[in-house]
Design a protein around this motif. Structure first.
Motif, PDB file in Angstrom:
ATOM      1  N   LEU A 101       0.865  -1.178   0.000  1.00  0.00           N
ATOM      2  CA  LEU A 101       0.000   0.000   0.000  1.00  0.00           C
ATOM      3  C   LEU A 101       0.901   1.227   0.000  1.00  0.00           C
ATOM      4  O   LEU A 101       1.681   1.437   0.925  1.00  0.00           O
ATOM      5  CB  LEU A 101      -0.908   0.007   1.234  1.00  0.00           C
ATOM      6  N   ARG A 125      -4.164  -5.725   8.707  1.00  0.00           N
ATOM      7  CA  ARG A 125      -3.583  -6.512   7.610  1.00  0.00           C
ATOM      8  C   ARG A 125      -2.089  -6.669   7.870  1.00  0.00           C
ATOM      9  O   ARG A 125      -1.260  -5.939   7.310  1.00  0.00           O
ATOM     10  CB  ARG A 125      -3.845  -5.826   6.270  1.00  0.00           C
ATOM     11  N   LEU A 128       0.612  -6.728   5.047  1.00  0.00           N
ATOM     12  CA  LEU A 128       0.647  -5.599   4.118  1.00  0.00           C
ATOM     13  C   LEU A 128       1.912  -4.765   4.326  1.00  0.00           C
ATOM     14  O   LEU A 128       2.241  -4.378   5.444  1.00  0.00           O
ATOM     15  CB  LEU A 128      -0.591  -4.731   4.322  1.00  0.00           C
ATOM     16  N   ASN A 288      -7.368  -3.168   0.239  1.00  0.00           N
ATOM     17  CA  ASN A 288      -6.382  -2.419   1.017  1.00  0.00           C
ATOM     18  C   ASN A 288      -6.884  -1.014   1.350  1.00  0.00           C
ATOM     19  O   ASN A 288      -6.685  -0.514   2.461  1.00  0.00           O
ATOM     20  CB  ASN A 288      -5.061  -2.319   0.244  1.00  0.00           C
TER      21      ASN A 288
END
Length: 304
Positions: A101, A125, A128, A288
């Protein structure tokens, strides 16, 4: 040149074929796909029309697949798997639901806002990977539209049909002076009294610079700006070193300890920034970004 595929043959109908081949029964295939038995029968009949050969035969009330149906099913499985992989790869190439992200941010938001959001989203998350890009409001908006970043933490931009924004908090602009300046003991600053002072500022594109210009427009004079810089921390260094005064948002209060003092402006010069997270409307269903939006909304409610 290859034969063109008949328009009757679609991915959805191939999925119906695979469900029927797996269950061997119209009713069970319909149940697996959450459709009616009639819909399954129509889809299979439509496939026969598309390939222009018989795929099934009737044995009493039962529909039985032929060797041709098995051949088509084998190919359909490969085609659907390949297309699914291709769609996933395409989404990842576009930054949609990838394992990274990319967040753009104003420099000033790296003090508290960005760390808090990154920690919260990592809780949601854990796998991530978050990347950070810093810049002015104008730079971040440009990167957002070009797809170089997935979201931007910045002052809310002007209304744009491509961009969606969620407000996080509002921040007032203050007069910034070095510790011990002649203005240190004043409760509020009248910019009219600062006509002969020297100022430093951010460059074009920064939302704080826009507030700077607007405040002096209200004061009805053009300040003497001796230097412009590209980030707010360099600007604060210049103020603390006595190079010039400036206007700063309240969120940077305390960054330089007691070296830089933020003093309220008189009401007529009040400038307020609305800080939020912005992203492209076309990507609002990205998992996301949905996680990022949830984190931001939760922080907004907690702050309220």
């Amino acid at each position: 040149m290859r034969d063109r595929i008949d328009e009757e043959i679609t991915f959805r109908k191939l999925e119906v074929l695979l469900a029927f081949m797996e269950t061997g029964n119209l009713a069970k295939a319909a149940e697996a796909l959450n459709v009616s038995t009639v819909s399954v029968h129509r889809a299979l009949h439509s496939l026969e029309q598309g390939v222009r050969c018989a795929l099934f035969r009737h044995e009493g009330r039962n529909l039985k697949s032929t060797e041709a149906a098995q051949m088509l099913a084998d190919v359909a499985q490969e085609v659907i798997t390949l297309m699914s992989d291709g769609i996933r790869a395409t989404r990842e190439a576009a930054g949609y639901s990838s394992d990274r992200l990319k967040i753009g941010s104003l420099y000033s938001l790296t003090i508290q806002t960005v760390p808090g959001i990154v920690v919260d989203i990592k809780v949601r998350r854990p796998t991530l990977q978050v990347e950070l890009a810093l810049g002015s409001n104008a730079e971040l908006l440009d990167k957002l539209k070009q797809g170089a970043i997935d979201a931007a933490l910045m002052a809310l931009p002007d209304t744009d049909p491509e961009v969606e924004s969620i407000p996080l908090f509002e921040d007032d602009i203050f007069f910034a002076a070095p510790a011990g300046s002649p203005y240190a003991k004043q409760e509020a600053i009248d910019l009219q009294d600062c006509r002969d002072e020297t100022f430093v500022s951010l460059g074009d594109g920064f939302v704080t610079y826009r507030g700077f210009i607007e405040a002096f427009r209200v004061a009805d004079f053009t300040p003497k700006v001796t230097m412009r810089v590209g980030d707010i921390f360099s600007l604060m260094n210049l103020v603390s070193g006595g190079v010039g005064y400036t206007l700063l948002p309240g969120r940077v209060r305390g960054v330089f300890g007691d070296k830089v003092q933020l003093i309220p402006l008189k009401p007529q010069y009040l400038m307020r920034q609305t800080i939020g997270v912005s992203f492209l409307r076309a990507r609002e269903r990205d998992p996301n970004l949905l996680a990022l939006m949830a984190v931001c909304r939760l922080r907004t409610r907690s702050a309220g």
